[in-house]
Design a protein around this motif. Structure first.
Motif, PDB file in Angstrom:
ATOM      1  N   UNK A   1       3.187  19.399   4.555  1.00  0.00           N
ATOM      2  CA  UNK A   1       2.073  19.832   5.406  1.00  0.00           C
ATOM      3  C   UNK A   1       1.939  21.348   5.379  1.00  0.00           C
ATOM      4  N   UNK A   2       1.005  21.872   6.129  1.00  0.00           N
ATOM      5  CA  UNK A   2       0.802  23.328   6.178  1.00  0.00           C
ATOM      6  C   UNK A   2       2.099  24.010   6.604  1.00  0.00           C
ATOM      7  N   UNK A   3       2.368  25.148   5.990  1.00  0.00           N
ATOM      8  CA  UNK A   3       3.592  25.908   6.215  1.00  0.00           C
ATOM      9  C   UNK A   3       4.132  26.357   4.872  1.00  0.00           C
ATOM     10  N   UNK A   4       5.231  27.094   4.890  1.00  0.00           N
ATOM     11  CA  UNK A   4       5.887  27.539   3.662  1.00  0.00           C
ATOM     12  C   UNK A   4       7.289  26.950   3.647  1.00  0.00           C
ATOM     13  N   UNK A   5       7.561  26.126   2.644  1.00  0.00           N
ATOM     14  CA  UNK A   5       8.813  25.383   2.554  1.00  0.00           C
ATOM     15  C   UNK A   5       9.651  25.933   1.418  1.00  0.00           C
ATOM     16  N   UNK A   6      10.845  26.423   1.747  1.00  0.00           N
ATOM     17  CA  UNK A   6      11.755  26.931   0.728  1.00  0.00           C
ATOM     18  C   UNK A   6      12.541  25.751   0.161  1.00  0.00           C
TER      19      UNK A   6
ATOM     20  N   UNK B   1       0.830  -1.194   0.000  1.00  0.00           N
ATOM     21  CA  UNK B   1       0.000   0.000   0.000  1.00  0.00           C
ATOM     22  C   UNK B   1       0.864   1.243   0.000  1.00  0.00           C
ATOM     23  N   UNK B   2       0.323   2.290  -0.589  1.00  0.00           N
ATOM     24  CA  UNK B   2       1.006   3.581  -0.586  1.00  0.00           C
ATOM     25  C   UNK B   2       1.164   4.076   0.836  1.00  0.00           C
ATOM     26  N   UNK B   3       2.331   4.591   1.138  1.00  0.00           N
ATOM     27  CA  UNK B   3       2.577   5.208   2.436  1.00  0.00           C
ATOM     28  C   UNK B   3       2.782   6.695   2.223  1.00  0.00           C
ATOM     29  N   UNK B   4       2.562   7.460   3.291  1.00  0.00           N
ATOM     30  CA  UNK B   4       2.768   8.900   3.252  1.00  0.00           C
ATOM     31  C   UNK B   4       4.142   9.201   3.839  1.00  0.00           C
ATOM     32  N   UNK B   5       4.936   9.965   3.091  1.00  0.00           N
ATOM     33  CA  UNK B   5       6.273  10.362   3.508  1.00  0.00           C
ATOM     34  C   UNK B   5       6.250  11.880   3.711  1.00  0.00           C
ATOM     35  N   UNK B   6       6.091  12.288   4.953  1.00  0.00           N
ATOM     36  CA  UNK B   6       5.973  13.699   5.336  1.00  0.00           C
ATOM     37  C   UNK B   6       7.371  14.315   5.351  1.00  0.00           C
ATOM     38  N   UNK B   7       7.578  15.387   4.573  1.00  0.00           N
ATOM     39  CA  UNK B   7       8.906  16.007   4.505  1.00  0.00           C
ATOM     40  C   UNK B   7       9.361  16.525   5.869  1.00  0.00           C
ATOM     41  N   UNK B   8       8.424  16.855   6.754  1.00  0.00           N
ATOM     42  CA  UNK B   8       8.792  17.325   8.100  1.00  0.00           C
ATOM     43  C   UNK B   8       9.513  16.227   8.881  1.00  0.00           C
ATOM     44  N   UNK B   9       9.178  14.971   8.606  1.00  0.00           N
ATOM     45  CA  UNK B   9       9.866  13.853   9.261  1.00  0.00           C
ATOM     46  C   UNK B   9      11.280  13.664   8.736  1.00  0.00           C
ATOM     47  N   UNK B  10      11.611  14.330   7.652  1.00  0.00           N
ATOM     48  CA  UNK B  10      12.951  14.238   7.056  1.00  0.00           C
ATOM     49  C   UNK B  10      13.754  15.524   7.294  1.00  0.00           C
ATOM     50  N   UNK B  11      13.230  16.415   8.123  1.00  0.00           N
ATOM     51  CA  UNK B  11      13.966  17.611   8.494  1.00  0.00           C
ATOM     52  C   UNK B  11      13.504  18.903   7.853  1.00  0.00           C
ATOM     53  N   UNK B  12      12.478  18.871   7.022  1.00  0.00           N
ATOM     54  CA  UNK B  12      11.978  20.107   6.399  1.00  0.00           C
ATOM     55  C   UNK B  12      11.314  20.987   7.454  1.00  0.00           C
ATOM     56  N   UNK B  13      11.497  22.301   7.281  1.00  0.00           N
ATOM     57  CA  UNK B  13      10.856  23.266   8.187  1.00  0.00           C
ATOM     58  C   UNK B  13      10.004  24.217   7.365  1.00  0.00           C
ATOM     59  N   UNK B  14       8.777  24.388   7.785  1.00  0.00           N
ATOM     60  CA  UNK B  14       7.830  25.232   7.054  1.00  0.00           C
ATOM     61  C   UNK B  14       7.874  26.678   7.485  1.00  0.00           C
TER      62      UNK B  14
END
Length: 194
Positions: free
Chosen positions: A89-94, A47-60
């Motif tokens: 997720x919600x936020x602004x990611x550069x 099944x498709x899984x969700x890979x949240x960029x915040x879990x990889x260190x992204x900051x919004x």
């Protein structure tokens, strides 16, 4: 002609062959159950899984470079059997210029609940003709209510090609590009290229 009970088919089956028939049927039922179990386990893992960029260190926060987190989340989703969803997720990611590579082990989705903002540093784009490039991926879906903002107008002042034709450092036309495959945009994701 007298009826001989030993000539009865059921009697012969119930005799010495009945034990083997019963074992064979039991083995068949057990094998069918095992195959069914293995197929269901495989489907659960595929099944498709969700890979949240915040879990990889992204900051919004709109300032921190989230490029590495984007690539790492993409690679995780791409290698997941059954594909995956890369979630902003919600936020602004550069994000500075990135190349997202396939082939992947299933269909891919880029889901933008937040906003993606191109880097404002001209040095991030020198010698590069893209912002976001996806290569060798089939079945890409872009979704969410977020915005991909290439900040094109911010780069126009750095392009002096009209004043110095032939000797200028041409900046890329900031864009999101996609090659080799098909993709769909769903759910209100917006692409701003100013």
């Amino acid at each position: 002609m007298k009826h001989n009970p030993n000539n009865n088919v059921h009697t012969r089956i119930r005799g010495k062959n009945y034990h083997w028939l019963k074992m064979g049927l039991s083995f068949f039922i057990q094998s069918a159950c095992l195959v069914s179990f293995l197929v269901s386990v495989t489907l659960v893992h595929a099944q498709k899984r969700v890979f949240d960029v915040a879990n990889y260190g992204a900051r919004g926060d709109g300032r921190t470079d989230s490029s590495k987190a984007f690539i790492d989340a993409w690679n995780g989703a791409c290698q997941n059997i059954g594909g995956g969803t890369v979630l902003f997720p919600k936020g602004t990611f550069m994000v500075a210029p990135v190349v997202l590579l396939g082939p992947c082990k299933g269909s891919m989705e880029l889901r933008f609940q937040g906003n993606l903002l191109a880097s404002k540093k001209p040095s991030d784009f020198l010698g590069i003709d893209h912002w976001i490039t996806v290569q060798r991926v089939n079945g890409l879906m872009i979704s969410g209510g977020g915005t991909l903002d290439g900040l094109g107008a911010d780069g126009w002042g750095f392009n002096d090609c009209l004043k110095n034709p032939g000797r200028c450092k041409q900046l890329p036309a900031v864009s999101a590009s996609y090659t080799a495959g098909s993709f769909c945009i769903f759910g209100g994701a917006r692409l701003l290229l100013h």
